[in-house]
Motif scaffolding. Structure first.
Motif, short mmCIF file in Angstrom:
data_model
loop_
_atom_site.label_atom_id
_atom_site.label_comp_id
_atom_site.label_asym_id
_atom_site.label_seq_id
_atom_site.Cartn_x
_atom_site.Cartn_y
_atom_site.Cartn_z
N VAL A 1 38.66 27.84 53.86
CA VAL A 1 38.84 28.95 52.93
C VAL A 1 37.68 29.93 53.08
CG1 VAL A 1 38.81 29.58 50.48
CG2 VAL A 1 40.24 27.71 51.26
N LEU A 2 36.46 29.42 53.20
CA LEU A 2 35.29 30.29 53.38
C LEU A 2 35.36 31.03 54.71
CD1 LEU A 2 32.50 27.94 52.01
CD2 LEU A 2 33.53 29.92 50.89
N SER B 1 37.88 33.76 54.41
CA SER B 1 37.41 34.88 53.58
C SER B 1 36.41 35.74 54.34
CB SER B 1 36.80 34.36 52.28
OG SER B 1 35.61 33.64 52.53
N GLU B 2 35.64 35.14 55.24
CA GLU B 2 34.73 35.92 56.09
C GLU B 2 35.51 36.81 57.05
OE1 GLU B 2 32.24 33.08 58.00
OE2 GLU B 2 31.11 32.63 56.18
N GLN B 3 36.73 36.40 57.39
CA GLN B 3 37.58 37.20 58.28
C GLN B 3 38.41 38.21 57.51
OE1 GLN B 3 39.91 34.49 60.61
NE2 GLN B 3 38.13 33.39 61.36
N GLY B 4 38.25 38.25 56.17
CA GLY B 4 38.95 39.24 55.37
C GLY B 4 40.23 38.75 54.71
N HIS B 5 40.48 37.45 54.70
CA HIS B 5 41.68 36.90 54.09
C HIS B 5 41.28 36.07 52.87
CE1 HIS B 5 44.43 38.02 57.30
NE2 HIS B 5 43.46 37.69 58.15
N THR B 6 41.66 36.53 51.70
CA THR B 6 41.41 35.77 50.48
C THR B 6 42.60 34.84 50.26
OG1 THR B 6 40.21 37.64 49.58
CG2 THR B 6 40.90 35.94 48.03
N ASN C 1 43.94 30.92 48.66
CA ASN C 1 43.75 29.79 47.78
C ASN C 1 43.57 28.51 48.61
OD1 ASN C 1 43.95 27.77 45.89
ND2 ASN C 1 45.67 28.68 44.81
N ARG C 2 42.76 27.58 48.13
CA ARG C 2 42.52 26.34 48.86
C ARG C 2 43.79 25.51 48.99
NH1 ARG C 2 40.30 20.92 48.38
NH2 ARG C 2 40.38 20.97 46.12
#
Length: 130
Positions: free
Chosen positions: A71-72, A75-80, A82-83
């Motif tokens: 997930v982290l 998110s660093e790649q720009g995708h939010t 959910n786990r």
């Protein structure tokens, strides 16, 4: 599994059947809720397919990542994301993260820990009996 569902013959109400439906379930090896419940076909949209590709690429680079780290990384790649969604997508790919070993051997005969002393009441020596 859809083949097993086709084995079960449900007659019209009031019509006699050679085998009761409950017996057919037992013979087919399925549960009642599986027969009567609607089966969702898992359809992946374009975003899911993109996430599957990114998860697969990240897992190839770092196979020790579990769903939390994935997930982290996403998110660093720009995708939010959910786990729970990442867990489901990893399950689709058949990926699991590697967990570190929890057992630590503190026996005195282990190389490199000869100077370790049990000076706390919670620190115990564990020896392996053969």
């Amino acid at each position: 599994m859809s083949v097993r569902r086709a084995w079960i013959e449900r007659g019209a109400p009031g019509q006699s059947q050679p085998l009761p439906v409950s017996r057919q379930w037992a013979l087919a090896g399925v549960v009642r809720s599986w027969v009567y419940g609607p089966r969702r076909e898992e359809v992946l949209d374009e975003l899911d397919l993109e996430l599957l590709g990114r998860i697969d690429a990240e897992y190839t680079r770092r196979p020790f990542y579990g769903s939390r780290r994935m997930v982290l990384a996403l998110s660093e790649q720009g995708h939010t994301v959910n786990r729970k969604r990442v867990q489901g997508l990893m399950r689709v790919l058949g990926l699991v993260g590697m967990a570190p070993a929890l057992c630590v051997n503190l026996s005195p005969d282990t190389a490199g820990v000869g100077s370790l002393t049990a000076n706390k009441p919670t620190l115990e020596w564990h020896t392996h009996e053969e």
